[in-house]
Design an enzyme around this catalytic site. Structure first.
Site, short mmCIF file in Angstrom:
data_model
loop_
_atom_site.label_atom_id
_atom_site.label_comp_id
_atom_site.label_asym_id
_atom_site.label_seq_id
_atom_site.Cartn_x
_atom_site.Cartn_y
_atom_site.Cartn_z
N GLY A 127 58.13 -35.45 -32.96
CA GLY A 127 57.94 -36.84 -32.50
C GLY A 127 57.77 -37.72 -33.73
CB ALA A 128 58.71 -36.95 -37.24
N GLY A 155 58.40 -41.66 -34.11
CA GLY A 155 57.68 -42.55 -33.21
C GLY A 155 56.61 -43.38 -33.90
N GLY A 157 54.25 -40.92 -35.27
CA GLY A 157 54.96 -39.98 -36.14
C GLY A 157 55.26 -40.54 -37.52
CG ASN A 217 53.92 -37.67 -22.49
OD1 ASN A 217 55.09 -38.05 -22.59
ND2 ASN A 217 52.90 -38.41 -22.92
CB ILE A 273 48.84 -36.17 -31.11
CG1 ILE A 273 48.13 -35.73 -32.41
CG2 ILE A 273 48.68 -37.67 -30.91
CD1 ILE A 273 48.69 -36.35 -33.68
CG ASP A 306 38.18 -39.65 -28.59
OD1 ASP A 306 38.68 -40.74 -28.26
OD2 ASP A 306 38.59 -38.55 -28.16
CG HIS A 345 41.73 -38.05 -26.12
ND1 HIS A 345 41.05 -38.94 -26.93
CD2 HIS A 345 42.98 -38.59 -25.98
CE1 HIS A 345 41.83 -39.93 -27.27
NE2 HIS A 345 43.02 -39.75 -26.70
CG MET A 348 47.01 -40.85 -32.87
SD MET A 348 45.50 -39.98 -32.44
CE MET A 348 45.61 -38.51 -33.43
#
Ligand SMILES: NC(=O)c1ccc[n+]([C@@H]2O[C@H](COP(=O)([O-])OP(=O)(O)OC[C@H]3O[C@@H](n4cnc5c(N)ncnc54)[C@H](O)[C@@H]3O)[C@@H](O)[C@H]2O)c1
Ligand SMILES: O=C(O)C[C@H](O)C(=O)O
Length: 400
Positions: free
Chosen positions: A42-43, A45, A48, A128, A151, A184, A211, A262
């Site tokens: 997912g690099a 994104g 990412g 997902n 993630i 978090d 989460h 994130m």
């Protein structure tokens, strides 16, 4: 007298040789530490790309592998010009996934769709879950010993999904599968420091549970430096930590969820895993893992000591106060249901592996995601959709 002098000289020589060897060892670990390959799925994104940047800057990473369904050659070319040692390679599309994963020490997964305002993380499940299942299947095949940092949301369910896939493949090692809940902790530290007038650099706050919403339980009674916190102030801090993700989703107003914070949190956690792998001692992070701390919750986030094989020790909850005990009781139902939902999804998809009814078509900004019950995953290709079953592209459809 002469022989005493000779023996002193011999001892000094030995001490000298020992010091020289020690110096060499230290130099070799700082110049050429272990080879470590980190792969991001997912690099291309929102998470990412900045995560790729932070990993490229990390001196513990020697190989950085960037995978996405598209866009990664560009991201890889861009990052590869940065003058840090990590070698960068980009991989795009299903056919390249194996190459991207081979030899990975750590696989970080931010692949999947983010929330829009009004959605819960669980609303992302239908899309997902299939993506994570397919990626976990490939990990089991191509790098079964890698540490996996999940993630993709809903983390409370995607981690159990990966666990079930690994169990079926016979590769499951619960010490190596992590839900990344570091954001978090990052938020709790920031909000606590601001509210209590402390230097954020000095602050730590453990966050346990899961989460999503109320399953996120910051333990402010264990926050350091310690400063009295109760009543409305405590309620407000707890709520802000639990709703931190929603705060960003609202502010981005339809353009996704937290990406930069994130990426920072994901990089912190990946670095902790790398340090543990490299044998550094005293690495403790809060993370969502298979756990027996709360018997009815097979996955739970708590402080975990990391080592050369991933989880070295799951640390207990420590002393929690009445407020936190109540919140802990309140989160059990939702967390337990989310875990079970992930497990059931995997088993149902295997059970129905030969049924092929189209159950959901979800349309997004520029592309269409087509989700077929029992089919591994439908990948976005412009407005068309490739339908995959058993790793084979079986048809390309336009879902509009
Ligand atoms: N754990 C956390 O604290 C946390 C924090 C923020 C976001 N998230 C989650 O992370 C995920 C990604 O968020 P984002 O903002 O980066 O979304 P994004 O849409 O910007 O990026 C996701 C990327 O995943 C890629 N992708 C989709 N299917 C794929 C597949 N099968 N294989 C490889 N790549 C694939 C997409 O092409 C895209 O580039 C979301 O599910 C979001 O909810 C988790
Ligand atoms: O809130 C989200 O949907 C993304 C992420 O889980 C977050 O906490 O920011």
């Amino acid at each position: 007298m002469a022989s005493a002098r000779a023996s002193v000289i011999r001892s000094l020589r030995l001490v000298g040789q020992h010091a020289q060897k020690q110096q060499c060892r230290e130099m070799s670990s700082s110049i050429g530490g272990p080879q470590r390959k980190v792969t991001i799925l997912g690099a291309a994104g929102g998470i990412g790309q900045p995560l790729g940047l932070l990993m490229k800057l990390n001196p513990l990473v020697t190989h950085l592998s960037l995978y996405d369904i598209g866009g990664t050659p560009g991201v890889a070319a861009d990052l590869s010009h940065i003058n840090t040692p990590a070698e960068v390679a980009g991989f795009a599309g299903d056919a390249d996934l194996g190459k991207a994963l081979e030899g990975s020490d750590i696989v970080i997964i931010p692949a999947g769709v983010p929330r829009k305002p009004g959605m819960t993380r669980d609303d992302l499940f239908n899309i997902n879950a299939g993506i994570v299942k397919a990626l976990a299947t490939a990990i089991a095949q191509h790098c079964p010993e890698a540490i996996v940092n999940m993630i993709s949301n809903p983390v409370n369910s995607t981690v159990p999904i990966a666990a079930e896939v690994f169990k079926k493949a016979g590769t499951y090692d619960p010490r190596k599968l992590f839900g990344v809940t570091t954001l978090d902790v990052v938020r709790a530290r920031t909000f606590y420091a601001a509210k209590q007038g402390l230097n954020v650099k000095d602050v730590d706050v453990p966050v346990v549970g899961g989460h999503a919403g109320v399953t996120i339980l910051p333990l402010f009674s264990q926050a350091t430096p310690k400063k009295p916190l109760e009543g409305e102030k405590l309620d407000a801090l707890t709520k802000r930590t639990q709703d931190g993700g929603t705060e960003v989703v609202k502010a981005k107003d339809g353009k996704g969820s937290a990406t930069l914070s994130m990426a920072y949190a994901g990089a912190l956690f990946a670095e902790a895993c790398l340090k543990g792998l490299n044998g550094q001692k005293g690495i403790v992070e809060c993370t969502y893992v298979q756990s027996s701390i709360i018997p009815e919750l097979p996955f739970f986030s708590s402080k975990v000591r990391l080592g050369t094989n991933g989880v070295e020790e799951i640390l207990g909850l420590g002393e929690i106060n009445e407020y936190e005990q109540k919140a802990l009781e309140a989160l059990k139902g939702e967390l337990s249901a989310s875990i079970q939902k992930g497990v059931d999804f995997v088993h149902q998809s295997w059970a129905g592996a030969r049924g092929e009814s189209l159950v959901q078509v979800v349309s997004f900004d520029v592309s269409v995601l087509c989700y077929k019950k029992s089919w591994d995953v439908a990948l976005r290709v412009g407005v068309g959709v490739q339908l995959h079953a058993n790793d084979q592209v079986v048809s390309v459809e336009n879902c509009y």
